[in-house]
Design a protein around this motif. Structure first.
Motif, short mmCIF file in Angstrom:
data_model
loop_
_atom_site.label_atom_id
_atom_site.label_comp_id
_atom_site.label_asym_id
_atom_site.label_seq_id
_atom_site.Cartn_x
_atom_site.Cartn_y
_atom_site.Cartn_z
N ARG A 168 0.81 -1.23 0.00
CA ARG A 168 0.00 0.00 0.00
C ARG A 168 0.84 1.27 0.00
N VAL A 169 2.11 1.18 0.40
CA VAL A 169 2.93 2.38 0.59
C VAL A 169 3.04 3.22 -0.69
N PRO A 170 3.38 2.66 -1.86
CA PRO A 170 3.48 3.53 -3.04
C PRO A 170 2.19 4.28 -3.37
N GLU A 171 1.04 3.61 -3.26
CA GLU A 171 -0.21 4.30 -3.57
C GLU A 171 -0.58 5.33 -2.51
N LEU A 172 -0.20 5.09 -1.25
CA LEU A 172 -0.45 6.08 -0.21
C LEU A 172 0.40 7.33 -0.40
N VAL A 173 1.66 7.13 -0.82
CA VAL A 173 2.52 8.27 -1.13
C VAL A 173 1.96 9.04 -2.32
N GLU A 174 1.49 8.31 -3.32
CA GLU A 174 0.90 8.97 -4.49
C GLU A 174 -0.36 9.73 -4.10
N GLU A 175 -1.20 9.12 -3.27
CA GLU A 175 -2.42 9.79 -2.83
C GLU A 175 -2.11 11.06 -2.05
N ALA A 176 -1.15 11.00 -1.16
CA ALA A 176 -0.78 12.18 -0.37
C ALA A 176 -0.27 13.29 -1.28
N GLY A 177 0.39 12.92 -2.37
CA GLY A 177 0.94 13.93 -3.28
C GLY A 177 -0.05 14.46 -4.29
N THR A 178 -0.75 13.57 -4.98
CA THR A 178 -1.61 14.02 -6.07
C THR A 178 -3.01 14.40 -5.62
N THR A 179 -3.64 13.59 -4.82
CA THR A 179 -5.01 13.85 -4.41
C THR A 179 -5.12 15.12 -3.58
N LEU A 180 -4.08 15.42 -2.84
CA LEU A 180 -4.14 16.58 -1.96
C LEU A 180 -3.52 17.83 -2.56
N GLY A 181 -3.23 17.80 -3.86
CA GLY A 181 -2.80 19.01 -4.56
C GLY A 181 -1.40 19.49 -4.29
N VAL A 182 -0.49 18.59 -4.00
CA VAL A 182 0.89 18.98 -3.70
C VAL A 182 1.62 19.44 -4.96
N GLY A 183 1.16 18.98 -6.11
CA GLY A 183 1.88 19.28 -7.35
C GLY A 183 2.96 18.24 -7.55
N SER A 184 4.07 18.62 -8.10
CA SER A 184 5.16 17.68 -8.31
C SER A 184 5.85 17.39 -6.97
N PRO A 185 5.69 16.16 -6.45
CA PRO A 185 6.31 15.85 -5.15
C PRO A 185 7.83 15.96 -5.21
N ARG A 186 8.41 16.60 -4.20
CA ARG A 186 9.86 16.71 -4.09
C ARG A 186 10.42 15.75 -3.06
N SER A 187 9.65 15.49 -2.01
CA SER A 187 10.11 14.58 -0.98
C SER A 187 8.91 13.92 -0.32
N TRP A 188 9.15 12.77 0.30
CA TRP A 188 8.10 12.08 1.03
C TRP A 188 8.71 11.37 2.22
N GLN A 189 7.88 11.13 3.22
CA GLN A 189 8.31 10.39 4.41
C GLN A 189 7.13 9.62 4.98
N LEU A 190 7.37 8.38 5.35
CA LEU A 190 6.40 7.57 6.04
C LEU A 190 6.94 7.33 7.45
N THR A 191 6.09 7.56 8.44
CA THR A 191 6.44 7.27 9.82
C THR A 191 5.41 6.30 10.36
N ALA A 192 5.89 5.14 10.83
CA ALA A 192 5.02 4.15 11.47
C ALA A 192 5.32 4.18 12.95
N ASP A 193 4.28 4.35 13.75
CA ASP A 193 4.44 4.51 15.19
C ASP A 193 3.53 3.52 15.91
N GLY A 194 4.14 2.67 16.73
CA GLY A 194 3.37 1.70 17.49
C GLY A 194 3.59 1.83 18.98
N VAL A 195 4.14 2.94 19.41
CA VAL A 195 4.45 3.14 20.83
C VAL A 195 3.18 3.13 21.68
N SER A 196 2.12 3.73 21.16
CA SER A 196 0.89 3.84 21.96
C SER A 196 0.06 2.57 21.95
#
Length: 131
Positions: free
Chosen positions: A71-99
């Motif tokens: 799912r990661v590639p499509e989630l990165v694409e969704e965050a970039g294109t669907t939300l109007g970022v334009g041409s993405p320059r950088s991306w970061q995924l943070t997974a947090d399970g501490v809580s």
């Protein structure tokens, strides 16, 4: 007791978004008998960092091998294109399970601003935002 950190860096021309790269990188850090839980996982284009829980401690966290790799590639694409970022320059995924429950946050930055998608541990979108 201290936590341990593992890092994998890919060479030029490769990306953690390429098919199988993220899974392979995580597997390289979780080989052998030491199957510690992760507190956080941070992924950028060519870099993976995992912060493992302290040895012998039963803490909150998650199995880093349980990330929704496909799912990661499509989630990165969704965050970039669907939300109007334009041409993405950088991306970061943070997974947090501490809580206790695993949450993923994907942030993409481009010429049009920043897009963020938050998901549960299976990659189901919980929230989207853009700025």
């Amino acid at each position: 007791m201290t936590s341990a950190t593992g890092t994998v860096a890919l060479g030029p021309g490769r990306s953690m978004l390429d098919k199988g790269e993220l899974r392979e990188a995580v597997e390289s850090l979780t080989q052998g008998a030491d199957r510690r839980r992760a507190l956080t996982v941070v992924v950028q284009n060519r870099l993976l960092t995992v912060v493992f829980s302290p040895t012998g401690l039963r803490t909150a966290g998650f199995d880093p091998r349980s990330l929704p790799y496909d799912r990661v590639p499509e989630l990165v694409e969704e965050a970039g294109t669907t939300l109007g970022v334009g041409s993405p320059r950088s991306w970061q995924l943070t997974a947090d399970g501490v809580s206790g429950s695993l949450r993923l946050t994907i942030v993409v930055t481009g010429g049009g601003g920043t897009g963020t998608v938050q998901t549960d541990g299976q990659g189901n979108v919980l929230r989207r935002s853009g700025s």
